[in-house]
Motif scaffolding. Structure first.
Motif, PDB file in Angstrom:
ATOM      1  N   LEU A 772     -80.854 -16.101  61.786  1.00 27.97           N
ATOM      2  CA  LEU A 772     -81.942 -15.699  62.519  1.00 27.97           C
ATOM      3  C   LEU A 772     -82.810 -14.490  61.808  1.00 27.97           C
ATOM      4  N   LEU A 773     -84.130 -14.394  61.401  1.00 23.96           N
ATOM      5  CA  LEU A 773     -84.737 -13.410  60.768  1.00 23.96           C
ATOM      6  C   LEU A 773     -85.935 -12.787  61.688  1.00 23.96           C
ATOM      7  N   VAL A 774     -85.870 -11.548  62.459  1.00 23.52           N
ATOM      8  CA  VAL A 774     -86.960 -11.319  63.214  1.00 23.52           C
ATOM      9  C   VAL A 774     -87.525  -9.877  62.612  1.00 23.52           C
ATOM     10  N   VAL A 804     -87.232 -18.129  61.826  1.00 25.53           N
ATOM     11  CA  VAL A 804     -87.810 -16.727  61.275  1.00 25.53           C
ATOM     12  C   VAL A 804     -88.988 -16.594  62.499  1.00 25.53           C
ATOM     13  N   VAL A 805     -89.001 -15.274  63.046  1.00 23.28           N
ATOM     14  CA  VAL A 805     -90.000 -14.963  64.108  1.00 23.28           C
ATOM     15  C   VAL A 805     -90.607 -13.640  63.451  1.00 23.28           C
ATOM     16  N   LEU A 806     -91.989 -13.707  63.243  1.00 23.69           N
ATOM     17  CA  LEU A 806     -92.590 -12.476  62.594  1.00 23.69           C
ATOM     18  C   LEU A 806     -93.714 -12.095  63.498  1.00 23.69           C
ATOM     19  N   LEU A 815     -97.401 -13.559  67.515  1.00 19.57           N
ATOM     20  CA  LEU A 815     -96.325 -14.026  66.945  1.00 19.57           C
ATOM     21  C   LEU A 815     -96.115 -15.165  66.311  1.00 19.57           C
ATOM     22  N   VAL A 816     -95.187 -15.452  65.281  1.00 16.53           N
ATOM     23  CA  VAL A 816     -95.185 -16.692  64.722  1.00 16.53           C
ATOM     24  C   VAL A 816     -93.821 -16.967  64.552  1.00 16.53           C
ATOM     25  N   ALA A 817     -93.404 -18.275  64.929  1.00 15.85           N
ATOM     26  CA  ALA A 817     -92.080 -18.569  64.954  1.00 15.85           C
ATOM     27  C   ALA A 817     -92.014 -19.747  63.982  1.00 15.85           C
ATOM     28  N   ALA A 818     -90.957 -19.971  62.930  1.00 15.20           N
ATOM     29  CA  ALA A 818     -90.988 -21.228  62.308  1.00 15.20           C
ATOM     30  C   ALA A 818     -89.499 -21.445  62.328  1.00 15.20           C
ATOM     31  N   VAL A 819     -88.951 -22.718  62.567  1.00 17.26           N
ATOM     32  CA  VAL A 819     -87.671 -23.277  62.650  1.00 17.26           C
ATOM     33  C   VAL A 819     -87.124 -24.114  61.783  1.00 17.26           C
ATOM     34  N   GLU A 864     -92.685  -4.704  69.927  1.00 17.39           N
ATOM     35  CA  GLU A 864     -91.404  -4.662  69.624  1.00 17.39           C
ATOM     36  C   GLU A 864     -90.344  -5.010  70.763  1.00 17.39           C
ATOM     37  N   ASP A 865     -90.753  -4.840  71.908  1.00 17.90           N
ATOM     38  CA  ASP A 865     -89.769  -5.449  73.122  1.00 17.90           C
ATOM     39  C   ASP A 865     -89.787  -6.836  73.075  1.00 17.90           C
ATOM     40  N   ALA A 866     -91.044  -7.576  72.613  1.00 21.19           N
ATOM     41  CA  ALA A 866     -90.948  -8.879  72.615  1.00 21.19           C
ATOM     42  C   ALA A 866     -90.101  -9.539  71.492  1.00 21.19           C
ATOM     43  N   LEU A 867     -90.067  -9.011  70.310  1.00 22.75           N
ATOM     44  CA  LEU A 867     -89.148  -9.505  69.449  1.00 22.75           C
ATOM     45  C   LEU A 867     -87.735  -9.087  69.666  1.00 22.75           C
ATOM     46  N   GLY A 868     -87.594  -8.216  70.537  1.00 19.22           N
ATOM     47  CA  GLY A 868     -86.094  -7.794  70.883  1.00 19.22           C
ATOM     48  C   GLY A 868     -85.612  -9.071  71.742  1.00 19.22           C
ATOM     49  N   THR A 869     -86.412  -9.978  72.339  1.00 18.68           N
ATOM     50  CA  THR A 869     -85.920 -11.062  73.155  1.00 18.68           C
ATOM     51  C   THR A 869     -85.546 -12.162  72.426  1.00 18.68           C
TER      52      THR A 869
END
Length: 882
Positions: A772-774, A804-806, A815-819, A864-869
């Motif tokens: 996982l990359l955040v 990957v979540v950036l 937010l962008v997620a790629a799986v 930042e809190d969102a990325l922490g989830t």
């Protein structure tokens, strides 16, 4: 009887009884009618009924093209609703009345059509005992088959202010197969109305309240051709008659579907058939797709055809073969279809092609709306605002939106959609009512004035009088300084807009004040309506007046109009006779000319056209105008302006021995007065339709001088000594710029690679089962985040389950997620991975791609809190607990 024979039988029957056969008027009614489109056979005769004009005949018969826009949504869902229909009618202007009207109708129905009298029922207005006695005692209809009905059913008006009266209808019993017995009051599927006899005897306002009796008692009847065909051809509904069956067969052939097998398929097939016929007639009468008025109706219907075609799986063009059938079937009765066929096809196919792209854009909007649904997804509804936007912006019928939403397990908030539609309709209706208030006052004044004598061909000023003043709220006896007015004059030098030429401007002076005329428009009964404002003093109705046209503007307009005729001849001379005028704008110093042609004109062609036109102007040929009969003008090869309506006597304008056109506009006496035409540009306005814009006379010379000055400045800026050298220097400069941009791109690409490498170092293993990359990435918009996330994910593909979540805050929280594929196979989707984070930033998102999702929200401070989830959510999904 087929449809053509029914129409001819009707018209010939009344011709033999002293009626003048009158051609159908255009679907575009005159402005004073208060109607958007002609909706009844009597529309063209309204001035005769109201006494505003003297009818040239006491009796008339016609087959009128009619259109009722309020039935668009019902088409396809019922057996009888249509937008376009033909209304057969016979009319009496103060000649015969109820007895003869009823006798004629009964004779034609029973003897001409051969319908058994025992199948006939009639209705009459509740207070019209005279009509009941005529049907029973004079015609012979049994009294138990004469039904009394109220105002809603048996009082006729145009649904705008105008002539009206009680009516009497003829119904045919189609038998028990279609419903219960008991007459039309019981069932109107079994008992179908085929004729309405209106006893036109009073004038009503816009709410159907009687204003006053008409000057004479008249007859206005209407017999719907499609309904008569349904009865005489013994079929269930109009779509099974010969008027529609060939169109349905084309739609069946293109789609591979059959009518009568599936209800939803039947709706689409009927919409395609009915709308194709209706739009063919609208375009033939000069309506073009637009975003307002009748143009919006046309666009909406063409888009319904395309969207229903796509729902049936028809991916290619559908309108061309349908138009061909309409022209083949109805061209003999309506020759304008044949004359304008190429134009009709061009306009329709252009809109079809354009909507193909719009349809794709609408689908993109729909997909984004689905992706943004998180805040309201619990309702299981697509918001009504979204459905309305799809309808209003992209022409999506609500049924199409509902079908698309159902594929996502959603319904559409139709209640909110309907509220928004009602608001739009209310605004439109209020606008029409405001317009009608003034229009009614102008029509009343026109009836009293009896027309305007136009003297503007001979001179630019005239002594006259203020025949009537109309303000924003109705008639005025006096208008004070600053008041906007419409002025009617018994004698006027002002040209009223027509044939592409704009209306004249100028001044009207009275002993007490001055009116500045800003426009002149045609009005009812042959009046010219002068739009303006009181510039000074006050003006009273009945005042003596001196009307004076702006001579400079008129001269410039006349130059433009003569130039337009020369340009028309030039294009036909160079391109062929198919380059037919389809519209124009003639204004002071400039012109716009629309014509049919299959491809763009190259630079050489445009230069040749410009040179040819200017050579003709320099020849200083005489420009002559004269009046003659329409038949003689056509025999001499005179061409007509598309979409214009002409009477029996027409005005012909000849230039030299090469140009001869029907034209009511103003012209210079010799072509040399035009001086010069300068073509600005040529462009497409639709498939097979082109537009040229040009400047004329001094305006053209000013433009040439401006271009010359600009070229000098560019030459100087490039350090060149002449324009040819400047062009070469500009080319070298562009090549150098491209080289530098390429080098800059390589530098940026290297920087991008370093960013990717830096982010890649942040990837961490998760529970030994995935990677996982955040990270947040400052300064990147959503497209940049997407590009980085996809690149990093692709590097992870070889390592198994990864994501990957950036995140970024450019333009709000993003937010962008790629799986990776391996993670998707284990049940991790990008949309599911983002759900808690999306809620944290106060938004939603997603999409249908399991490997990529985008979310946005209103709270960038929570990024930042969102990325922490994300880590806990990734572990949860990999464990299969979510």
């Amino acid at each position: 009887m087929d449809g053509n024979r029914i129409r001819e039988t009707f018209l010939r029957f009344f011709e033999e009884r002293g009626h003048r056969r009158v051609p159908s008027s255009s679907l575009i009614p005159p402005p004073e009618s208060g109607l958007l489109l002609a909706n009844a056979g009597m529309n063209q005769f309204i001035p005769y009924f109201l006494g505003q004009a003297e009818p040239p005949y006491a009796r008339a018969t016609s087959s009128q093209k009619c259109f009722r826009a309020n039935d668009i949504e019902n088409v396809g869902h019922t057996a009888r609703h249509m937008t376009f229909f033909e209304m057969l009618g016979n009319f009496s202007f103060g000649d015969y009345f109820k007895t003869d009207a009823a006798s004629f109708a009964y004779e034609l129905v029973t003897e001409g059509y051969g319908i058994d009298p025992d199948r006939l029922w009639v209705t009459r207005y509740t207070t019209d005992e005279e009509a009941a006695d005529i049907w029973a005692d004079h015609v012979g209809v049994p009294r138990d088959r004469i039904v009394t009905r109220g105002k809603e059913d048996n009082y006729w008006w145009t649904h705008a202010a105008g002539p009206a009266g009680p009516c009497s209808e003829i119904y045919v019993d189609r038998g028990p197969k279609y419903g219960p017995d008991g007459g039309p009051a019981v069932d109107e599927e079994r008992f179908i109305e085929i004729w309405n006899l209106v006893f036109m005897q009073e004038e009503v306002d816009g709410d159907a309240n009687v204003v006053q009796p008409l000057p004479s008692k008249n007859i206005d009847t209407g017999s719907g051709l499609e309904r008569v065909a349904t009865v005489l051809q013994n079929v269930d509904n109009a779509f099974e008659t010969d008027l529609f069956r060939p169109l349905l067969e084309v739609a069946e052939s293109l789609s591979g579907r059959k009518h009568g097998v599936d209800a939803s398929t039947d709706v689409s097939l009927k919409v395609i058939a009915e709308h194709a016929r209706a739009t063919t007639f609208l375009i033939a009468d000069g309506v073009q797709p637009s975003n307002e008025g009748r143009g919006y109706i046309l666009r909406r219907m063409l888009r319904r055809v395309v969207s229903h075609a796509r729902r049936l799986g028809i991916e290619g063009g559908v309108l061309h073969p349908l138009i061909a059938i309409v022209v083949e079937q109805m061209g003999d009765a309506y020759p304008e279809l044949v004359e304008n066929r190429s134009y009709i096809e061009s306009v329709a196919e252009s809109e079809e092609e354009h909507f193909g792209g719009t349809l794709r854009q609408g689908m993109a909007m729909f997909d984004q709306a689905i992706a943004d649904l998180d805040p309201t997804v619990e309702t299981g509804q697509l918001p009504g605002e979204t459905a309305f936007r799809l309808y209003d912006t992209h022409g999506f019928p609500p049924e199409l939106t509902e079908e698309l939403a159902a594929e996502h397990g959603l319904s559409v908030d139709r209640q909110r959609f309907d509220e928004l539609m009602d608001e739009q309709k209310r605004r439109a209706k209020e606008a029409v009512k405001r317009q009608d208030m003034t229009g009614d006052a102008v029509a009343d004044a026109a009836g009293r004035l009896g027309g305007s004598e136009f003297v503007g061909y001979q001179r630019l000023d005239a002594d006259t009088a203020i025949g009537a003043l109309v303000g924003p709220d109705g008639p005025l006896e006096v208008a004070h300084e600053g008041t906007p007015v419409r002025v009617l004059l018994p004698v006027t030098p002002f040209y009223a807009e027509g044939g592409g030429q704009i209306g004249d401007t100028g001044t009207i002076r009275t002993p007490g004040g001055v009116i500045r005329v800003t426009d002149t428009q045609p009005g009812p009964g042959g009046v010219h309506v002068h739009h303006g404002v009181v510039d000074s003093g006050e003006v009273r109705a009945g005042d003596d007046a001196h009307a004076e046209v702006d001579a400079e503007a008129r001269e410039a307009t006349a130059r433009s109009h003569t130039a337009t005729h020369v340009v028309h001849w030039t294009l036909r001379h160079l391109l062929g006779d198919h380059a037919r005028q389809a519209g124009s704008l003639v204004a002071p110093g400039r012109l716009r000319f629309d014509f049919s042609h299959h491809s763009a004109l190259g630079r050489d062609q445009l230069e040749e056209a410009e040179l040819t036109a200017n050579a003709k102007l320099a020849a200083d040929d005489a420009v002559r105008a004269y009046e003659t009969t329409m038949d003689y003008a056509r025999s001499q090869g005179a061409t007509a302006l598309f979409g214009e309506k002409y009477g029996d006597i027409v005005r012909v304008v000849e230039i030299g021995d090469y140009s001869r056109e029907l034209c009511g506009g103003t012209h210079v006496p010799h072509t040399g007065r035009v001086a010069v035409v300068r073509v600005l540009h040529e462009a497409s306005i639709g498939a097979g339709m082109r537009r040229i814009e040009a400047l004329v006379g001094p305006d053209a010379l000013r433009h040439v001088n401006a271009e010359h000055r600009l070229l000098e400045e560019i030459t100087h800026a490039l350090g060149a000594t002449d324009p040819e050298q400047a062009a070469e220097r500009a080319r070298r400069a562009m090549e150098r710029i491209k080289q530098l941009e390429s080098e800059l791109g390589k530098i940026r690409k290297g920087d991008r690679a370093s960013v990717v490498e830096g982010l890649a170092q942040k990837a961490l293993p998760v529970d030994g089962v995935g990677t996982l990359l955040v990270s947040s990435v400052p300064g990147e918009d959503v497209n940049g985040l997407k590009e980085l996330a996809v690149g990093l994910r692709d590097r992870m593909e070889r390592d198994g389950a990864g994501a990957v979540v950036l995140g970024g805050t450019e333009g709000g929280a993003k937010l962008v997620a790629a799986v990776t594929k391996a993670a998707v196979d284990r049940g991790v989707t990008a949309k599911a991975l983002l759900e808690p984070a999306a809620k944290a930033i106060g938004g939603g998102g997603g999409g249908n791609n399991p490997g990529l999702a985008i979310a946005g929200g209103r709270n960038p401070e929570a990024l930042e809190d969102a990325l922490g989830t994300i880590p806990a959510r990734f572990s949860e999904l990999l464990g299969g607990d979510a």
